[in-house]
Design a protein around this motif. Structure first.
Motif, PDB file in Angstrom:
ATOM      1  N   HIS A 204     -11.849  71.817  62.811  1.00 10.71           N
ATOM      2  CA  HIS A 204     -11.777  72.851  61.780  1.00 10.71           C
ATOM      3  C   HIS A 204     -10.461  72.866  61.017  1.00 10.71           C
ATOM      4  N   ASN A 205      -9.481  72.121  61.485  1.00 10.26           N
ATOM      5  CA  ASN A 205      -8.166  72.107  60.826  1.00 10.26           C
ATOM      6  C   ASN A 205      -7.581  70.703  60.953  1.00 10.26           C
ATOM      7  N   LYS A 206      -8.141  69.784  60.197  1.00  7.48           N
ATOM      8  CA  LYS A 206      -7.813  68.374  60.384  1.00  7.48           C
ATOM      9  C   LYS A 206      -6.395  68.052  59.924  1.00  7.48           C
ATOM     10  N   LEU A 207      -5.831  67.010  60.514  1.00  2.00           N
ATOM     11  CA  LEU A 207      -4.524  66.533  60.084  1.00  2.00           C
ATOM     12  C   LEU A 207      -4.593  66.070  58.641  1.00  2.00           C
ATOM     13  N   PRO A 208      -3.607  66.418  57.821  1.00  2.00           N
ATOM     14  CA  PRO A 208      -3.622  65.968  56.413  1.00  2.00           C
ATOM     15  C   PRO A 208      -3.374  64.471  56.318  1.00  2.00           C
ATOM     16  N   LEU A 209      -3.962  63.845  55.319  1.00  2.00           N
ATOM     17  CA  LEU A 209      -3.712  62.429  55.068  1.00  2.00           C
ATOM     18  C   LEU A 209      -2.486  62.224  54.186  1.00  2.00           C
ATOM     19  N   HIS A 210      -2.101  63.258  53.458  1.00  3.82           N
ATOM     20  CA  HIS A 210      -0.958  63.157  52.551  1.00  3.82           C
ATOM     21  C   HIS A 210      -0.422  64.559  52.310  1.00  3.82           C
ATOM     22  N   LEU A 211       0.799  64.639  51.793  1.00  4.76           N
ATOM     23  CA  LEU A 211       1.450  65.936  51.572  1.00  4.76           C
ATOM     24  C   LEU A 211       1.200  66.495  50.180  1.00  4.76           C
ATOM     25  N   GLU A 212       0.938  65.641  49.205  1.00  7.31           N
ATOM     26  CA  GLU A 212       0.666  66.116  47.851  1.00  7.31           C
ATOM     27  C   GLU A 212      -0.688  66.826  47.826  1.00  7.31           C
ATOM     28  N   PRO A 213      -0.856  67.859  46.988  1.00 10.60           N
ATOM     29  CA  PRO A 213      -2.111  68.634  46.971  1.00 10.60           C
ATOM     30  C   PRO A 213      -3.336  67.771  46.705  1.00 10.60           C
ATOM     31  N   LEU A 214      -3.205  66.793  45.838  1.00 11.43           N
ATOM     32  CA  LEU A 214      -4.296  65.877  45.529  1.00 11.43           C
ATOM     33  C   LEU A 214      -3.815  64.448  45.745  1.00 11.43           C
ATOM     34  N   LEU A 215      -4.687  63.630  46.321  1.00 12.43           N
ATOM     35  CA  LEU A 215      -4.334  62.221  46.525  1.00 12.43           C
ATOM     36  C   LEU A 215      -4.004  61.571  45.187  1.00 12.43           C
ATOM     37  N   LEU A 216      -2.942  60.790  45.162  1.00 10.47           N
ATOM     38  CA  LEU A 216      -2.581  60.084  43.942  1.00 10.47           C
ATOM     39  C   LEU A 216      -3.696  59.130  43.540  1.00 10.47           C
ATOM     40  N   SER A 217      -3.808  58.904  42.260  1.00 11.18           N
ATOM     41  CA  SER A 217      -4.841  57.986  41.775  1.00 11.18           C
ATOM     42  C   SER A 217      -4.586  56.584  42.302  1.00 11.18           C
ATOM     43  N   ARG A 218      -5.640  55.812  42.369  1.00 14.75           N
ATOM     44  CA  ARG A 218      -5.498  54.444  42.855  1.00 14.75           C
ATOM     45  C   ARG A 218      -4.590  53.621  41.937  1.00 14.75           C
ATOM     46  N   ASP A 219      -4.620  53.916  40.662  1.00 16.80           N
ATOM     47  CA  ASP A 219      -3.741  53.208  39.720  1.00 16.80           C
ATOM     48  C   ASP A 219      -2.280  53.430  40.069  1.00 16.80           C
ATOM     49  N   VAL A 220      -1.935  54.661  40.466  1.00 19.69           N
ATOM     50  CA  VAL A 220      -0.556  54.947  40.863  1.00 19.69           C
ATOM     51  C   VAL A 220      -0.232  54.274  42.186  1.00 19.69           C
ATOM     52  N   LEU A 221      -1.144  54.396  43.175  1.00 17.74           N
ATOM     53  CA  LEU A 221      -0.905  53.775  44.482  1.00 17.74           C
ATOM     54  C   LEU A 221      -0.681  52.275  44.360  1.00 17.74           C
ATOM     55  N   CYS A 222      -1.377  51.651  43.428  1.00 21.36           N
ATOM     56  CA  CYS A 222      -1.258  50.189  43.266  1.00 21.36           C
ATOM     57  C   CYS A 222       0.101  49.775  42.710  1.00 21.36           C
ATOM     58  N   THR A 223       0.895  50.726  42.215  1.00 21.49           N
ATOM     59  CA  THR A 223       2.248  50.395  41.750  1.00 21.49           C
ATOM     60  C   THR A 223       3.265  50.478  42.887  1.00 21.49           C
ATOM     61  N   PHE A 224       2.857  51.004  44.056  1.00 16.56           N
ATOM     62  CA  PHE A 224       3.780  51.195  45.171  1.00 16.56           C
ATOM     63  C   PHE A 224       3.906  49.909  45.994  1.00 16.56           C
ATOM     64  N   PRO A 225       5.072  49.677  46.606  1.00 18.21           N
ATOM     65  CA  PRO A 225       5.177  48.598  47.593  1.00 18.21           C
ATOM     66  C   PRO A 225       4.229  48.887  48.752  1.00 18.21           C
ATOM     67  N   THR A 226       3.707  47.839  49.384  1.00 19.59           N
ATOM     68  CA  THR A 226       2.765  48.041  50.487  1.00 19.59           C
ATOM     69  C   THR A 226       3.442  47.938  51.847  1.00 19.59           C
ATOM     70  N   VAL A 227       4.748  47.732  51.873  1.00 19.34           N
ATOM     71  CA  VAL A 227       5.512  47.699  53.122  1.00 19.34           C
ATOM     72  C   VAL A 227       6.647  48.708  53.007  1.00 19.34           C
ATOM     73  N   GLY A 228       6.838  49.525  54.044  1.00 13.07           N
ATOM     74  CA  GLY A 228       7.906  50.528  54.040  1.00 13.07           C
ATOM     75  C   GLY A 228       7.385  51.921  53.739  1.00 13.07           C
ATOM     76  N   THR A 229       8.032  52.909  54.348  1.00 13.65           N
ATOM     77  CA  THR A 229       7.644  54.310  54.176  1.00 13.65           C
ATOM     78  C   THR A 229       7.968  54.809  52.769  1.00 13.65           C
ATOM     79  N   ILE A 230       7.084  55.628  52.239  1.00 11.86           N
ATOM     80  CA  ILE A 230       7.329  56.311  50.966  1.00 11.86           C
ATOM     81  C   ILE A 230       7.543  57.787  51.289  1.00 11.86           C
ATOM     82  N   LEU A 231       8.766  58.240  51.115  1.00 17.41           N
ATOM     83  CA  LEU A 231       9.135  59.613  51.458  1.00 17.41           C
ATOM     84  C   LEU A 231       8.862  60.545  50.288  1.00 17.41           C
ATOM     85  N   ARG A 232       8.113  61.601  50.552  1.00 15.69           N
ATOM     86  CA  ARG A 232       7.899  62.643  49.553  1.00 15.69           C
ATOM     87  C   ARG A 232       9.068  63.627  49.613  1.00 15.69           C
ATOM     88  N   VAL A 233       9.670  63.924  48.491  1.00 15.13           N
ATOM     89  CA  VAL A 233      10.769  64.893  48.433  1.00 15.13           C
ATOM     90  C   VAL A 233      10.355  66.024  47.500  1.00 15.13           C
TER      91      VAL A 233
END
Length: 451
Positions: A204-233
């Motif tokens: 009833h209260n699942k762990l979140p997959l991400h901290l942003e209210p809405l998942l970023l679009s795939r177009d945005v995710l594809c601009t990110f490096p695929t190795v290393g943590t991405i810290l939300r500030v």
């Protein structure tokens, strides 16, 4: 006072209630804030060779936030004209009055230009400016007055109130009214954290997959490096306009006094009123070192395995995917192939259902949704049908499979094999194979939970 006469700080502090002209090296500064009235204000602390230790504060006021000084770096030089010297409870400070004072900012000890990078209204350059700036640059360089702060990598962060980071800006977005989120990266893996939710909470209260209210679009995710943590500030300040001017996508920045926290096992940062930001060139020595370390990481065969899984993941799972290179979960999220197979090293932080007797449907078909995480992302992956049968295998008893599933999910156990109630979970790093359909869900395949 003569507009062409500059005082040393030690002389200026004796000129209470008088207007003076000063040159100083910036020892500290604050971000702009809203005053109690209609103005914005910020503070500088400046030193020179006559007053090198504690410095004196300078309070600056302006009707528009954009007209306050945008200090690029501690150690830069400020030219202040017609500031009023004041004293309060024995402490001397200077007041910048928006009606008649002026300022100019120059690069510090490593600078070569005598052109200011920011000036206020009413600023006028003088013939003696270059001589004074040269003298201050030499003084700072020779006597190492400015302490060099330590910058942690994301692999070194912990839950503390104040750390310094040097990261690349990948993305910026508005997440709510007067709230923004910056996505920062330095090529390293943030440490794994314990999970404090009970297994049954996932229903009833699942762990979140991400901290942003809405998942970023795939177009945005594809601009990110695929190795290393991405810290939300998270940034919730009156001076957001000031900060956004310094956060430029694709550029590196230094962040000072950022607070790091954990929410449901996910790291994030908070930009506080005491935090500072400094943009830096890509050829800065610290940035070159960070980039070199990342390039070296990518040159290794096991570069996509999390730092924290070395020397090797737990043997609690076995995979049958010979010839498949290691990937990250971000690789699986951003793959352009219609059908892809990934060999990942992950932690299994949640499962639905979590009770062994509920793993199969009434018809006997396995259907389990796992929550997987690695330093790059957190995703849902399903063990279904024949792939589920292969994953759970043939266990002689329900108790044996329960113990093994608890081990996979990091449930704290006593030496006798009993669950420690209320204890945090710390799932081990394990291998698993994933098959992913483009823009569809991930399925666990060719993976077996072993005894």
């Amino acid at each position: 006072m003569d507009d062409y006469k500059f005082l040393k700080i030690d002389d200026a502090i004796r000129c209470i209630n008088q207007k003076v002209n000063l040159f100083g090296v910036i020892l500290d500064f604050t971000l702009p804030q809203k005053s109690k009235g209609t103005d914005y204000f910020c503070k500088l602390k400046i030193i020179d060779d006559s007053h090198p230790k504690c410095g004196i504060p300078v309070h600056l006021f302006a009707q528009d936030i954009d007209t306050l000084p945008y200090v690029a770096c501690v150690g830069d030089i400020v030219h202040l004209s017609r500031v009023m010297m004041k004293i309060h409870e024995g402490d001397v400070y200077a007041i910048f009055n928006k009606k008649f004072s002026s300022f100019a900012l120059y690069e510090g000890k490593d600078g070569e230009s005598f052109q200011p990078y920011q000036v206020s209204l009413r600023f006028q350059a003088r013939e003696q400016d270059e001589k004074i700036i040269t003298s201050l640059r030499k003084w700072v360089a020779n006597f190492k007055i400015i302490e060099v702060p330590k910058f942690l990598s994301l692999s070194e962060i912990s839950e503390v109130d104040s750390i310094n980071l040097a990261c690349k800006v990948l993305h910026i977005c508005e997440t709510a009214k007067d709230e923004w989120m910056a996505f920062l990266w330095d090529g390293t893996d943030a440490p794994p954290t314990c999970i404090y939710k009970k297994l049954e909470d996932e229903m009833h209260n699942k762990l979140p997959l991400h901290l942003e209210p809405l998942l970023l679009s795939r177009d945005v995710l594809c601009t990110f490096p695929t190795v290393g943590t991405i810290l939300r500030v998270i940034i919730r300040l009156d001076c957001i306009k000031y900060i956004l001017r310094l956060l430029k996508i694709g550029k590196w920045v230094k962040l000072f006094q950022v607070s790091c926290k954990v929410h449901e096992g996910l790291w994030y940062g908070v930009f506080t009123p005491s935090s500072k930001i400094q943009d830096i060139p890509n050829d800065d020595m610290l940035i070159l070192e960070r980039q070199s370390n990342y390039d070296h990481r990518l040159s290794r065969i096991l570069e996509r395995m999390p730092y924290w899984s070395f020397p090797w993941p737990s043997r609690i799972t076995e995979v049958n995917c010979e010839g498949v290179q290691f990937s990250t979960l971000m690789d699986s999220l951003t793959s352009h192939k219609e059908r892809s197979k990934f060999r990942c090293v992950v932690r299994v932080v949640a499962a639905i259902p979590w009770r062994v007797e509920d793993l199969c449907s009434p018809g006997g078909t396995y259907r389990v949704r796992f929550t997987l995480e690695d330093p790059t992302a957190r995703i849902h992956a399903f063990a279904y049908g024949e792939d589920g049968e292969k994953f759970f295998g043939d266990y002689s008893s329900t108790d044996a499979l329960t113990r093994k599933l608890n081990e996979l999910l990091g449930v704290a156990m006593t030496a006798d094999g009993d669950e420690i109630k209320g204890a945090a979970r710390n799932p081990p790093w394990v291998q698993c194979c994933l098959k992913s359909n483009y823009l569809k869900c991930c399925m666990i395949c060719d993976t077996k939970l072993v005894g």
